[in-house]
Write a protein that holds these residues in place. Structure first.
Motif, PDB file in Angstrom:
ATOM      1  N   ALA A  95      89.887  49.198   3.386  1.00 13.06           N
ATOM      2  CA  ALA A  95      89.711  50.590   3.829  1.00 13.06           C
ATOM      3  C   ALA A  95      89.453  50.621   5.339  1.00 13.06           C
ATOM      4  O   ALA A  95      88.729  49.776   5.869  1.00 13.06           O
ATOM      5  N   PHE A  96      90.035  51.584   6.030  1.00  9.37           N
ATOM      6  CA  PHE A  96      89.844  51.698   7.481  1.00  9.37           C
ATOM      7  C   PHE A  96      88.369  51.824   7.834  1.00  9.37           C
ATOM      8  O   PHE A  96      87.897  51.257   8.812  1.00  9.37           O
ATOM      9  N   TRP A  97      87.640  52.564   7.016  1.00 11.57           N
ATOM     10  CA  TRP A  97      86.230  52.822   7.332  1.00 11.57           C
ATOM     11  C   TRP A  97      85.340  51.599   7.114  1.00 11.57           C
ATOM     12  O   TRP A  97      84.177  51.599   7.523  1.00 11.57           O
ATOM     13  N   GLN A  98      85.878  50.549   6.499  1.00 13.83           N
ATOM     14  CA  GLN A  98      85.098  49.330   6.296  1.00 13.83           C
ATOM     15  C   GLN A  98      84.975  48.480   7.558  1.00 13.83           C
ATOM     16  O   GLN A  98      84.106  47.604   7.633  1.00 13.83           O
ATOM     17  N   ALA A  99      85.820  48.714   8.539  1.00 16.57           N
ATOM     18  CA  ALA A  99      85.838  47.894   9.749  1.00 16.57           C
ATOM     19  C   ALA A  99      84.450  47.875  10.400  1.00 16.57           C
ATOM     20  O   ALA A  99      83.851  48.923  10.654  1.00 16.57           O
ATOM     21  N   GLY A 100      83.942  46.688  10.629  1.00 19.74           N
ATOM     22  CA  GLY A 100      82.631  46.549  11.249  1.00 19.74           C
ATOM     23  C   GLY A 100      81.477  46.605  10.273  1.00 19.74           C
ATOM     24  O   GLY A 100      80.325  46.366  10.655  1.00 19.74           O
ATOM     25  N   PHE A 101      81.749  46.908   9.019  1.00 19.39           N
ATOM     26  CA  PHE A 101      80.703  46.956   7.998  1.00 19.39           C
ATOM     27  C   PHE A 101      80.797  45.747   7.064  1.00 19.39           C
ATOM     28  O   PHE A 101      79.877  44.955   6.971  1.00 19.39           O
ATOM     29  N   CYS A 102      81.910  45.627   6.364  1.00 16.78           N
ATOM     30  CA  CYS A 102      82.092  44.529   5.420  1.00 16.78           C
ATOM     31  C   CYS A 102      83.565  44.464   5.032  1.00 16.78           C
ATOM     32  O   CYS A 102      84.268  45.479   5.051  1.00 16.78           O
ATOM     33  N   ASN A 103      84.025  43.263   4.678  1.00 18.27           N
ATOM     34  CA  ASN A 103      85.415  43.100   4.263  1.00 18.27           C
ATOM     35  C   ASN A 103      85.621  43.489   2.812  1.00 18.27           C
ATOM     36  O   ASN A 103      86.690  43.947   2.430  1.00 18.27           O
ATOM     37  N   SER A 104      84.590  43.278   2.002  1.00 15.58           N
ATOM     38  CA  SER A 104      84.660  43.598   0.578  1.00 15.58           C
ATOM     39  C   SER A 104      83.373  44.297   0.170  1.00 15.58           C
ATOM     40  O   SER A 104      82.285  43.901   0.590  1.00 15.58           O
ATOM     41  N   LEU A 105      83.499  45.327  -0.629  1.00 18.33           N
ATOM     42  CA  LEU A 105      82.347  46.154  -0.981  1.00 18.33           C
ATOM     43  C   LEU A 105      82.446  46.594  -2.432  1.00 18.33           C
ATOM     44  O   LEU A 105      83.523  46.940  -2.916  1.00 18.33           O
ATOM     45  N   LEU A 106      81.309  46.606  -3.124  1.00 11.21           N
ATOM     46  CA  LEU A 106      81.246  47.171  -4.462  1.00 11.21           C
ATOM     47  C   LEU A 106      80.564  48.526  -4.387  1.00 11.21           C
ATOM     48  O   LEU A 106      79.512  48.666  -3.758  1.00 11.21           O
ATOM     49  N   ALA A 107      81.162  49.527  -5.010  1.00 13.99           N
ATOM     50  CA  ALA A 107      80.582  50.872  -5.050  1.00 13.99           C
ATOM     51  C   ALA A 107      80.461  51.312  -6.494  1.00 13.99           C
ATOM     52  O   ALA A 107      81.397  51.144  -7.286  1.00 13.99           O
TER      53      ALA A 107
END
Length: 243
Positions: A95-107
């Motif tokens: 996701a574009f909004w993941q840049a700078g946060f995490c490469n993989s995320l669980l929601a």
């Protein structure tokens, strides 16, 4: 990055909730409850990638359930045993909004059902299952917990010891921070559910919890309120903005 949680009430009769959050409030990650699948809310021509960008499941025979939607990237379903449709998980990548946060995320989009016992017992059980599948992954948990998720010492509605224990568990065991409480310190919780009891006492049971490592990036968190929101659902959406 803008995230939001919203219980849209029995599928959302007007079917405008998703679009309002995505288009009017620029939400990148939407966690919804009591919702129909994406194709009932988003026009297929305008949202041609919505199928790969959303995960949803019906809660028992209700016709509606919980869902996770991202405006970009791809989502893979994460099953939560014993809570099909009530708790919907997704692994988000690219996701574009993941840049700078995490490469993989669980929601995880959470909707606590009583199932014949106190809500706080069900919340602890669903957290047990989320802990089992999430492990140490970067995790977001948000939705309608049906228990108080924010605390304020001056509240007219005392927070129970069981609710305080759940808040502590999300902070200590899961390493998450409550976006609304962190962004609005020393303020009484705003109402997220206009319950049928005394509506003059705010009931703040809808919460968005993100990794504590994102604390310095949290810009704001607000409960959207007003007559228009009152018409759409008995819950108010919560929107958090992170830089």
């Amino acid at each position: 990055m803008r995230q939001a949680i919203y219980n849209i009430l029995k599928g959302g009769s007007q079917r405008v909730h998703w679009v309002k959050m995505i288009e009017d409030h620029s939400v990148d990650l939407l966690l919804v409850q009591e919702s129909y699948p994406h194709d009932k809310h988003l026009h297929p021509l305008k949202y041609s990638d919505a199928r790969s960008q959303s995960v949803s499941e019906m809660a028992e025979k209700n016709g509606w359930g919980s869902a996770v939607y991202s405006t970009s990237g791809s989502l893979k379903p994460i099953g939560v045993s014993g809570f099909a449709g009530w708790v919907v998980g997704a692994k988000i990548k690219g996701a574009f909004w993941q840049a700078g946060f995490c490469n993989s995320l669980l929601a995880f989009s959470v909707h606590a059902a009583s199932k014949g016992e106190a809500y706080w017992k069900q919340v602890n059980k669903l957290l047990d299952e989320i802990r089992r599948v999430a492990g140490r992954s970067d995790t977001i948990i948000g939705g309608d917990f049906n228990v108080a998720v924010s605390n304020w010492c001056g509240s007219d509605r005392p927070v129970s010891k069981q609710e305080l224990a759940i808040q502590a568990r999300l902070a200590d065991e899961f390493g998450l921070l409550n976006c609304w409480q962190e962004a609005n310190p020393n303020q009484p919780p705003h109402q997220t559910l206009r319950w049928t009891g005394d509506r003059t006492i705010p009931y703040h049971c809808d919460g968005l919890f993100v990794p504590k490592a994102w604390k310095d990036r949290l810009v704001s968190c607000a409960v959207l309120a007003g007559e228009e929101w009152n018409r759409l659902s008995d819950h108010n959406p919560v929107v958090a903005c992170l830089s």
